[in-house]
Scaffold this motif. Sequence first.
Motif, PDB file in Angstrom:
ATOM      1  N   GLU A   1       0.817  -1.212   0.000  1.00 20.48           N
ATOM      2  CA  GLU A   1       0.000   0.000   0.000  1.00 20.48           C
ATOM      3  C   GLU A   1       0.850   1.261   0.000  1.00 20.48           C
ATOM      4  OE1 GLU A   1      -3.249   0.455  -0.103  1.00 20.48           O
ATOM      5  OE2 GLU A   1      -3.929  -1.631  -0.074  1.00 20.48           O
ATOM      6  N   ALA A   2       2.124   1.158   0.430  1.00 21.02           N
ATOM      7  CA  ALA A   2       2.980   2.343   0.428  1.00 21.02           C
ATOM      8  C   ALA A   2       3.281   2.827  -0.988  1.00 21.02           C
ATOM      9  CB  ALA A   2       4.288   2.030   1.165  1.00 21.02           C
ATOM     10  N   LEU A   3       3.144   1.947  -1.982  1.00 20.24           N
ATOM     11  CA  LEU A   3       3.399   2.365  -3.361  1.00 20.24           C
ATOM     12  C   LEU A   3       2.357   3.357  -3.871  1.00 20.24           C
ATOM     13  CD1 LEU A   3       4.373  -1.090  -4.949  1.00 20.24           C
ATOM     14  CD2 LEU A   3       5.908   0.779  -4.327  1.00 20.24           C
ATOM     15  N   VAL A   4       1.166   3.333  -3.282  1.00 16.32           N
ATOM     16  CA  VAL A   4       0.079   4.224  -3.723  1.00 16.32           C
ATOM     17  C   VAL A   4      -0.411   5.075  -2.560  1.00 16.32           C
ATOM     18  CG1 VAL A   4      -0.663   2.762  -5.633  1.00 16.32           C
ATOM     19  CG2 VAL A   4      -1.548   2.328  -3.347  1.00 16.32           C
ATOM     20  N   ALA A   5       0.537   5.478  -1.689  1.00 13.77           N
ATOM     21  CA  ALA A   5       0.130   6.262  -0.517  1.00 13.77           C
ATOM     22  C   ALA A   5      -0.485   7.593  -0.926  1.00 13.77           C
ATOM     23  CB  ALA A   5       1.335   6.482   0.405  1.00 13.77           C
TER      24      ALA A   5
END
Length: 506
Positions: free
Chosen positions: A375-379
Motif C-alpha cells: 500500500e505504500a506504493l500508492v500512498a
Amino acid sequence: MASITLDAERRVRADAGRVRIAAVDALRSLGFQVTSEQATVVEARRGSVVRSAMLLPDEVPLAARLQFAAAAAADGNGTTVAVHLTDRAVSVVALGVQSPYVTAYQNALFALDRALTALDPEAATDFPQPRWWTSAPQAETLARHHQTGQRVVGGVTAMINDRLSGTPRRTGPSLWSGVQGAVFHSRAGVLGLDHSALAALLAIPVMMSSRPDGVPEQLGAGVARLAAEVEGCLAAVGFGVVDVRIGSEQRPVFEFLYRQFGIRSQLPVRTLCTCRDCRQTKVVNLDLQRMRERRRRLKLITTVVRAGHGKNGEINPFAMIGAFLQQGKVEPDFICSRCESTAADEHPVTFCPGCGDMRTEGALISCGECGYDFEALVAGLAVWGAAPPPVPPVPPVAPPPPVAPPRPAVPPMPAVAPMPAPPTEPPVAPPVAPPAASPAVPPGFGPPPEGFTPPPPPTCGICGGSYPVLWSVQVLDGANPRPLTVCRTSPHCSPPSVIAPVRMPS
C-alpha cells in the motif's frame, strides 16, 4: 453469421468464482484458448479455418462464450451459466458440412456438464436440453470452394493490415467491442478510465477470486459484486463512454480495487505457467513472447503473400494455403522442461520490491516473506477527481440596430409674391368620408388560428434538457451514422461524432 449455434443453461449451487474456475479448466482441457476472462463472462476459441478442411471434431474452429449470473437456489445462493457455442461461420457457408461440428459441440457441453456436476452432483438431474440453431447449405461444391478461397484471401489481407498498421488489439469480451472507456461517478468525485485501463482494472477481481489468500471474505464478496455490476453496465450499453454510478456503500470497495490497479501498474508483470501433468512451474514474460510472435507472423505473411501471387498476377488461394501449412507454427507456446507436456495453467504474478520474492496472491497487501507494505506504493494516489465544470453557454450576439438611410437635402422654395385675399363666402360643411377599408393581410401572417400549438424548442437528445446552445453531431447506429442533437455539457452528453460537431443556430 454463424451457421450452427448451441445455447444451453446450467444452474448449480455454488458461488460464481468456483463455477467460473471449473468451467475455464474444462475449456482448457479441450484445447480451447481463453481470449477473455472477466468476472461475469469468459470467451474462448479453438481450431482454425485451415484445419477445418480435415473435418476432424477436435480440429474444427469453435467459439465459446460463458456468462455467469448469481441466481437464488432452493437452499442457498447459486450461479446460472449461459453456454453459447458457435462454429465461427465456417461449417455450412464454407464447407457445407455439419456432422463434425455437432460432435465437437456435444463433447464441449459434456465436459462443461461434468465440471459443473463435480461442484453440485444434484444439479445434473435438472440440466435442460440444449437448443440447436442450424441453417441448411445453399451452395454447390464449386461455389463452396470459391467461397473458401475468398475467405482465406480476405483473412490474410486483414491480418496483413492489422500487423503492418501497428494498431493495438482490444482486450475484453466481444460484447464490449464498442466501449471506449468508462467514467465512474460518486459523491467524492469522478474517475475516467480508457478501454485498456478498464480491462486491467476488471482483471483484478478475477485474480482475487482465483487466489483469495490474504483477502477478507467480506471484501472479496464486495469486489465480486462490484465487478458484476460494472460488467453489467458495460454489456448493457456496449458503445462509447459508459457512465457507472458508485454508491456510498460501494465506494470503499472501488477505492481498494483502484489502489490494487495502481500497485500492479508499478510492478513487473509475469505469467506463471504450471504444468498440468507434473506441476512444474515456469515464469514467462508475455511482452517478450509478443515480440517474437510478431516477428514470426510478419515473416509468415511475407512468405504466404509471395507464394499466393501467380505468374498472371492473380491470387491463388490454394497456393496460399499450402504456403501457410509449410510455414505455420509447429511448436506449442508451452513445453514443460520436466515432462515435455504442452498443457499448462497460467496465472499472473509479480515480484516483491523488498526481497524479490514471487507473489502469486490475487490482492497485494503485504509480502509474506519480508513484510513489505504494498500500500505504500500508492500512498499519495488520488482516486477521485473533481467533476469537469459545465460548458458555459455562449451568450447570443445581438444584431446591430438598423441604420436609417440619410434623407436627401430638399432645396429651399423660391420666394413668391403674396396672393391677394379671396372673397369672403359662407362656410360649407365638409363632406363625411366613408370608413377606410382594412388593409389586406398577406397569407401566412397575422394571429395563429384557434387550437394552434407552437412547436417545442429543441432539446438535448440524450438528457432531454433545454439549453441556449445545442450541437449537431453524427453518431454510429450500428454501421450507419445518424444525426443527433446534444448539449455537450457533460461527458455523457458528448458522444463521439464521426464529423466535427456543428453549433445549431439559437
